[in-house]
Design a protein around this motif. Sequence first.
Motif, PDB file in Angstrom:
ATOM      1  N   GLY A 110       0.824  -1.196   0.000  1.00  0.00           N
ATOM      2  CA  GLY A 110       0.000   0.000   0.000  1.00  0.00           C
ATOM      3  C   GLY A 110       0.861   1.250   0.000  1.00  0.00           C
ATOM      4  N   PRO A 111       0.281   2.378   0.391  1.00  0.00           N
ATOM      5  CA  PRO A 111       1.023   3.641   0.336  1.00  0.00           C
ATOM      6  C   PRO A 111       2.326   3.641   1.117  1.00  0.00           C
ATOM      7  N   VAL A 112       2.336   3.029   2.299  1.00  0.00           N
ATOM      8  CA  VAL A 112       3.567   3.027   3.084  1.00  0.00           C
ATOM      9  C   VAL A 112       4.601   2.101   2.450  1.00  0.00           C
ATOM     10  N   GLY A 113       4.143   0.989   1.879  1.00  0.00           N
ATOM     11  CA  GLY A 113       5.064   0.118   1.149  1.00  0.00           C
ATOM     12  C   GLY A 113       5.677   0.830  -0.042  1.00  0.00           C
ATOM     13  N   TYR A 114       4.874   1.627  -0.718  1.00  0.00           N
ATOM     14  CA  TYR A 114       5.411   2.411  -1.829  1.00  0.00           C
ATOM     15  C   TYR A 114       6.461   3.402  -1.335  1.00  0.00           C
ATOM     16  N   ALA A 115       6.216   4.013  -0.193  1.00  0.00           N
ATOM     17  CA  ALA A 115       7.182   4.968   0.347  1.00  0.00           C
ATOM     18  C   ALA A 115       8.539   4.309   0.553  1.00  0.00           C
ATOM     19  N   THR A 116       8.525   3.030   0.923  1.00  0.00           N
ATOM     20  CA  THR A 116       9.771   2.288   1.135  1.00  0.00           C
ATOM     21  C   THR A 116      10.446   1.919  -0.179  1.00  0.00           C
ATOM     22  N   TRP A 117       9.646   1.527  -1.192  1.00  0.00           N
ATOM     23  CA  TRP A 117      10.191   0.943  -2.404  1.00  0.00           C
ATOM     24  C   TRP A 117       9.987   1.810  -3.640  1.00  0.00           C
ATOM     25  N   LYS A 118       9.700   3.089  -3.463  1.00  0.00           N
ATOM     26  CA  LYS A 118       9.338   3.927  -4.610  1.00  0.00           C
ATOM     27  C   LYS A 118      10.427   4.000  -5.667  1.00  0.00           C
ATOM     28  N   ASP A 119      11.676   3.879  -5.284  1.00  0.00           N
ATOM     29  CA  ASP A 119      12.752   3.938  -6.276  1.00  0.00           C
ATOM     30  C   ASP A 119      12.772   2.705  -7.177  1.00  0.00           C
ATOM     31  N   TYR A 120      12.059   1.664  -6.766  1.00  0.00           N
ATOM     32  CA  TYR A 120      12.039   0.409  -7.518  1.00  0.00           C
ATOM     33  C   TYR A 120      10.714   0.193  -8.253  1.00  0.00           C
TER      34      TYR A 120
END
Length: 467
Positions: A110-120
Amino acid sequence: MNTVGRRVGLALAAALMLSGLAACSNTGGGTTSTSTSAGGASSTASGGGYVYFLNFKPEVADKYAAIVKEYKAEKGVDVKVVTAASGTYQQQLTSEMAKSQPPTIFQINGPVGYATWKDYCADLTNSDLYKHLSDQSLAVSTSSGVWGVPYVVEGYGIIYNDAIMKKYFALPNKKVSITSAAQITSWDLLQQVVTDMTANKDALGITGVFSNTSLKPGEDWRWQTHLTDVPLFYEFSADKVDLTKGTPASIKFTYADNYKNLFDLYLNNSTTAKTLLGSKTVDDSMAEFALGQSAMIQNGNWAWNSVKDVQGNTVQPGDVHMLPLYMGIPGEEGYGIPIGTENYFSINAKADAASQKASLDFLTWLFSSDYGKKAVANDLGFIAPFDWFTGAGPADPLAQEVMAWMSKPNIKSVSWSAFQVMPNQDWKNNLGADLLSYAQGQMDWPKVVSTAVSDWSKQASAPASTK
């Protein structure tokens, strides 16, 4: 939100300090990862690319083995699937991403997971997966792109037994003008129908309109998480809060009184006295519904087995339907039931273009081909949120209700995004305890609200090690 998943928690969400209660939890056991491929570790696709999927769900690892074998037979393309052991996904994803041939398909929660992996995360705006979402608002997106596409969803709302509802609407003395439960499209209509049903409960043969509001500690997740998501969703939407940045530092609880509307409706039209709710469980509540003692209950599509498996169950599959959680929030008539997930596919932006395309080709085949759709619905058991599945999907009636709500024209889904960014389990547990105190007359509503607001700020600012 099956029972096992709820108790053990979502592994990825836990790693990201989100101890959510979603049924998409990683429920499989084991301590080591498993790997399967139709052709070996290289998994080479045409054009020099490769497909490597790091799977989050151990419980369906064997199903993916059969799927990639079929894909190899049909398309001649190898797909490598590695399944992380229960509770290790975040750790293994970090490790795999550092390798020379990292996953091309991975999961964010979700949004927090995206915050962690946004560069990928590659932009999926132009992908068929995104284009064929039944409700594109379900995707993890920002103003600059789409970064995660949900592949399995669940939904919750007010489940009702239409056999009892039809009995009510046939009463000569009913005080509402509508003639079916499906015509309940607002808070005002819901309140009118429920109140009138309570006045006629003896004629309807029910103990209460709603099953008990289980508020025993550990059994209150329907209220401190699921119900609370709704007013917070509208608040975050109105205030344009960017949830991809993680847990907001504070909330206003703008629609707390609307929450109270529906919560009070549950309490005041229940099978069970308010003083007894501190000892009631979700299973107690489901049994009341299954035995025909109540006409309505708040729960999700995962609850069908909890209805049909009750000894003496009187509820027929064709009578089971869902209503949205109306509570009087402006504009809510344009929304349906809360539908969401913590399972989103992302494509590795750092993989070469050929591998990204090959990976999207595989996922498109999985969710659009005749073989793939049958495997998704029957073997993986997913409610897939794509228009390719119109009229398909798991056969149980509550799963069908979720799919029907996703397909309603001009109706949006209430997102699960709010409960995905709640500060931690302590905040939810504290709210649940206060809701019990309120139900038992030991705390007034303004105190419940002010405590929830102040505790959010406290928990959101706590050091990560304490969450």
